[in-house]
Scaffold this motif. Structure first.
Motif, PDB file in Angstrom:
ATOM      1  N   ASP A   1     -16.440   0.418   2.810  1.00 34.37           N
ATOM      2  CA  ASP A   1     -16.022  -0.948   2.395  1.00 34.37           C
ATOM      3  C   ASP A   1     -15.938  -1.722   3.633  1.00 34.37           C
ATOM      4  OD1 ASP A   1     -15.228  -3.602   1.385  1.00 34.37           O
ATOM      5  OD2 ASP A   1     -13.031  -2.651   0.934  1.00 34.37           O
ATOM      6  N   PRO A   2     -17.019  -2.840   4.001  1.00 30.43           N
ATOM      7  CA  PRO A   2     -17.078  -3.710   4.999  1.00 30.43           C
ATOM      8  C   PRO A   2     -15.906  -3.872   5.664  1.00 30.43           C
ATOM      9  CG  PRO A   2     -18.547  -4.591   3.239  1.00 30.43           C
ATOM     10  CD  PRO A   2     -17.756  -3.438   2.815  1.00 30.43           C
ATOM     11  N   THR A   3     -14.678  -4.432   4.421  1.00 31.03           N
ATOM     12  CA  THR A   3     -13.632  -5.003   5.209  1.00 31.03           C
ATOM     13  C   THR A   3     -12.817  -4.009   5.983  1.00 31.03           C
ATOM     14  OG1 THR A   3     -12.366  -4.296   3.213  1.00 31.03           O
ATOM     15  CG2 THR A   3     -13.242  -6.621   3.175  1.00 31.03           C
ATOM     16  N   PHE A   4     -12.876  -2.711   5.740  1.00 31.36           N
ATOM     17  CA  PHE A   4     -12.404  -1.786   6.580  1.00 31.36           C
ATOM     18  C   PHE A   4     -12.897  -2.010   8.121  1.00 31.36           C
ATOM     19  CE2 PHE A   4     -12.411   2.259   8.887  1.00 31.36           C
ATOM     20  CZ  PHE A   4     -11.265   2.771   8.453  1.00 31.36           C
ATOM     21  N   PHE A   5     -14.083  -2.337   8.446  1.00 29.17           N
ATOM     22  CA  PHE A   5     -14.429  -2.591   9.763  1.00 29.17           C
ATOM     23  C   PHE A   5     -13.685  -3.538  10.475  1.00 29.17           C
ATOM     24  CE2 PHE A   5     -18.689  -0.752   8.176  1.00 29.17           C
ATOM     25  CZ  PHE A   5     -18.438   0.535   8.409  1.00 29.17           C
ATOM     26  N   ASP A   6     -13.677  -4.732   9.379  1.00 29.96           N
ATOM     27  CA  ASP A   6     -13.048  -5.839  10.039  1.00 29.96           C
ATOM     28  C   ASP A   6     -11.460  -5.763  10.368  1.00 29.96           C
ATOM     29  OD1 ASP A   6     -14.947  -7.580   9.766  1.00 29.96           O
ATOM     30  OD2 ASP A   6     -14.786  -8.196   7.749  1.00 29.96           O
ATOM     31  N   THR A   7     -10.886  -4.912   9.303  1.00 27.48           N
ATOM     32  CA  THR A   7      -9.318  -4.696   9.760  1.00 27.48           C
ATOM     33  C   THR A   7      -9.416  -4.089  10.762  1.00 27.48           C
ATOM     34  OG1 THR A   7      -9.281  -4.441   7.137  1.00 27.48           O
ATOM     35  CG2 THR A   7      -7.296  -3.860   8.559  1.00 27.48           C
ATOM     36  N   PHE A   8     -10.062  -2.987  11.050  1.00 21.86           N
ATOM     37  CA  PHE A   8      -9.904  -2.197  12.591  1.00 21.86           C
ATOM     38  C   PHE A   8     -10.695  -2.659  13.660  1.00 21.86           C
ATOM     39  CE2 PHE A   8      -8.237   0.321   9.039  1.00 21.86           C
ATOM     40  CZ  PHE A   8      -7.164   0.564   9.366  1.00 21.86           C
ATOM     41  N   GLY A   9     -11.227  -3.887  13.517  1.00 21.86           N
ATOM     42  CA  GLY A   9     -12.086  -4.554  14.785  1.00 21.86           C
ATOM     43  C   GLY A   9     -13.242  -3.772  15.117  1.00 21.86           C
ATOM     44  N   LEU A  10     -13.978  -3.140  14.146  1.00 23.69           N
ATOM     45  CA  LEU A  10     -15.170  -2.497  14.513  1.00 23.69           C
ATOM     46  C   LEU A  10     -16.509  -2.893  14.166  1.00 23.69           C
ATOM     47  CD1 LEU A  10     -13.686   0.994  12.979  1.00 23.69           C
ATOM     48  CD2 LEU A  10     -13.874   0.480  15.357  1.00 23.69           C
ATOM     49  N   THR A  11     -16.200  -4.076  13.392  1.00 27.23           N
ATOM     50  CA  THR A  11     -17.440  -4.770  12.897  1.00 27.23           C
ATOM     51  C   THR A  11     -18.447  -4.946  14.104  1.00 27.23           C
ATOM     52  OG1 THR A  11     -16.169  -5.750  11.307  1.00 27.23           O
ATOM     53  CG2 THR A  11     -18.595  -6.699  11.544  1.00 27.23           C
TER      54      THR A  11
END
Lengths: 257, 232
Positions: B96-106
């Motif tokens: 889920d791309p929101t996961f990357f956003d949440t943890f600042g990985l995008t």
């Protein structure tokens, strides 16, 4: 930077000059072109040789045998190296055979080979194969053993399927070892194939050296030897250029860190 | 019902006795922190829980499903990008791309580990462990190279993740505040050969007060009053 390259080249040239000087002095001392011909004689022979089509035919024949032996050794050596690297059982089982193979003089194979195949291309290919096989197996097995233990713990923890771990972690980790085993092999391969042709070949550079030795054509023997050395050095330079090409270097760099 | 029960667990390395009879019960969906001096065997303990080491005596009962482990070192694959590192060990590589956003990985998804700072690598390491979605998450001093601001936001995100998915968490740390922010219960370990010498139930504030940190300093004072040797 530029001056240092120049001064290095100068030192190399000086080194070559020193060899030439020692050669000439020795040649004057023996005073016989049957024992040690003058450099001028050798070079005259050499330039005569490279004008002949037969030299290049012989060279391609030798090349073909050498690389067939190398490919065969890679084809068998890679899987066996993996097996030894992965399994302590196979490592112990195959170690005596490897040590034997590594220490066995090539001339000891000769009797059996000559009876089996006679004079021809088979013997040089086989001898290159058995000479390179233990080198490649050792390198690959060593490579497997140096795969990052910390990454392997992550593999264990996540129950990653072996197929995936092999393709994603083991194989990339040992690419540098595969490259270095090829780099080591090529030098050895070239000297070995010429020796094997000398002993049991039908055509090729080694056979030419054998014939000229038979007719005591010492200058020609040395001219061929000079050619063998030049080809050997060129092979190593070419290989080095290939493996340090930008594409491969990128991957090598990534794999090495 | 205990999710994780340790009974008299001990461990020696050669003649060096590291852990001496550890008894712990950690309830399902709880978050605990293990605190203690360096080299007291906290890491060894969670390595045993993860199944990477065998105890020399005692028993470890762990409910099925396995553990995810954020190691002290990032342990990333050098020839794979951040995104490949995050997905490589997963059975289902869709994230889920929101996961990357949440943890600042995008922004670093296409970078290679050697291009990242120590802190960023550590973030990827924690992210990878969270993506395993195991019923038990083990974390070994995972925030060492991460700056304070990122640390707090990371702790918030992980806590939210834990509320959503409900997993048990064990955190090994030297940092008392980190432990208080993260955990329901703290376990204090003594020097080698180590035992559990104290336990503290964290009085969590109501949700509204969480952002003020006043409760944190109050709680810290109380803990230090009882276990003065753990003041940092």
């Amino acid at each position: 930077m530029k001056t240092s390259i120049c001064s290095n080249l100068f030192k190399y040239a000086l080194g070559l000059l020193l060899i030439a000087l020692v050669w000439e002095l020795a040649s004057l001392w023996f005073h016989s072109s049957l024992i040690l011909p003058r450099l001028s004689e050798v070079f005259a022979e050499f330039f005569g040789l490279i004008d002949e089509a037969s030299l290049w035919m012989n060279l391609s024949s030798t090349f073909l045998k050498a690389f067939s032996g190398l490919l065969l050794a890679l084809a068998i050596g890679l899987p066996v190296g993996f097996l030894i690297g992965f399994s302590a059982f196979f490592s112990q089982l195959l170690l005596p055979g490897l040590v034997l193979l590594k220490s066995m003089p090539i001339i000891s194979w000769l009797t059996s080979i000559l009876i089996l195949w006679g004079i021809g291309w088979e013997a040089p290919v086989f001898i290159v194969f058995v000479t390179l096989l233990p080198i490649i197996i050792y390198n690959i097995a060593q490579g497997i053993k140096t795969v990052d233990k910390q990454l392997l713990e992550v593999v264990k923890l996540t129950h990653l399927p072996f197929r995936k771990a092999f393709a994603g972690i083991y194989l990339p980790s040992i690419i540098p070892f595969i490259i270095s085993s090829i780099e080591i092999s090529v030098g050895t391969m070239w000297k070995t194939v010429v020796a094997a042709e000398f002993l049991a070949g039908e055509k090729g550079i080694g056979v030419q050296i054998a014939w000229n030795k038979y007719y005591v054509n010492t200058p020609t023997v040395f001219a061929y030897t000079f050619f063998v050395i030049l080809v050997g050095i060129s092979l190593e330079i070419l290989l080095d250029a290939f493996f340090s090409s930008p594409f491969l270097k990128r991957w090598r760099g990534l794999w090495a860190t | 019902m205990g999710n994780l029960v340790l009974k008299g667990v001990c461990k020696n390395f050669g003649r060096l006795q590291v852990l001496d009879g550890i008894d712990l019960t950690i309830a399902q969906n709880h978050s605990v922190a293990l605190l203690g001096p360096s080299g007291c065997g906290k890491t060894t303990l969670i390595r045993m829980i993860a199944g990477l080491e065998k105890p020399d005596c005692g028993e470890i009962e762990i409910s099925p499903g396995g553990a995810a482990y954020a190691f002290q070192e990032p342990r990333l694959i050098p020839w794979k990008t951040v995104k490949e590192n995050l997905t490589f060990f997963l059975e289902e590589p869709e994230i889920d791309p929101t996961f990357f956003d949440t943890f600042g990985l995008t922004e670093i998804l296409d970078s290679y580990p050697h291009q990242l700072s120590g802190g960023l690598r550590q973030k990827v390491n924690i992210g990878r462990a969270l993506l395993f979605k195991k019923p038990l998450l083990l974390m070994d001093e995972p925030f060492q190279n991460i700056d304070v601001k990122n640390r707090v936001s990371f702790i918030r995100s992980i806590t939210e993740q834990r509320k959503k998915e409900g997993f048990t968490m064990i955190l090994v740390t030297h940092n008392l505040r980190e432990a208080l922010l993260f955990s329901d219960t703290l376990f204090f370990f003594g020097p080698k050969p180590s035992r559990v010498i104290g336990e503290w139930t964290v009085a969590k504030p109501p949700q509204t007060a969480f952002r003020s940190f006043d409760w944190l300093f109050e709680e810290e004072k109380k803990v230090v009053a009882r276990f003065p040797e753990f003041m940092i």
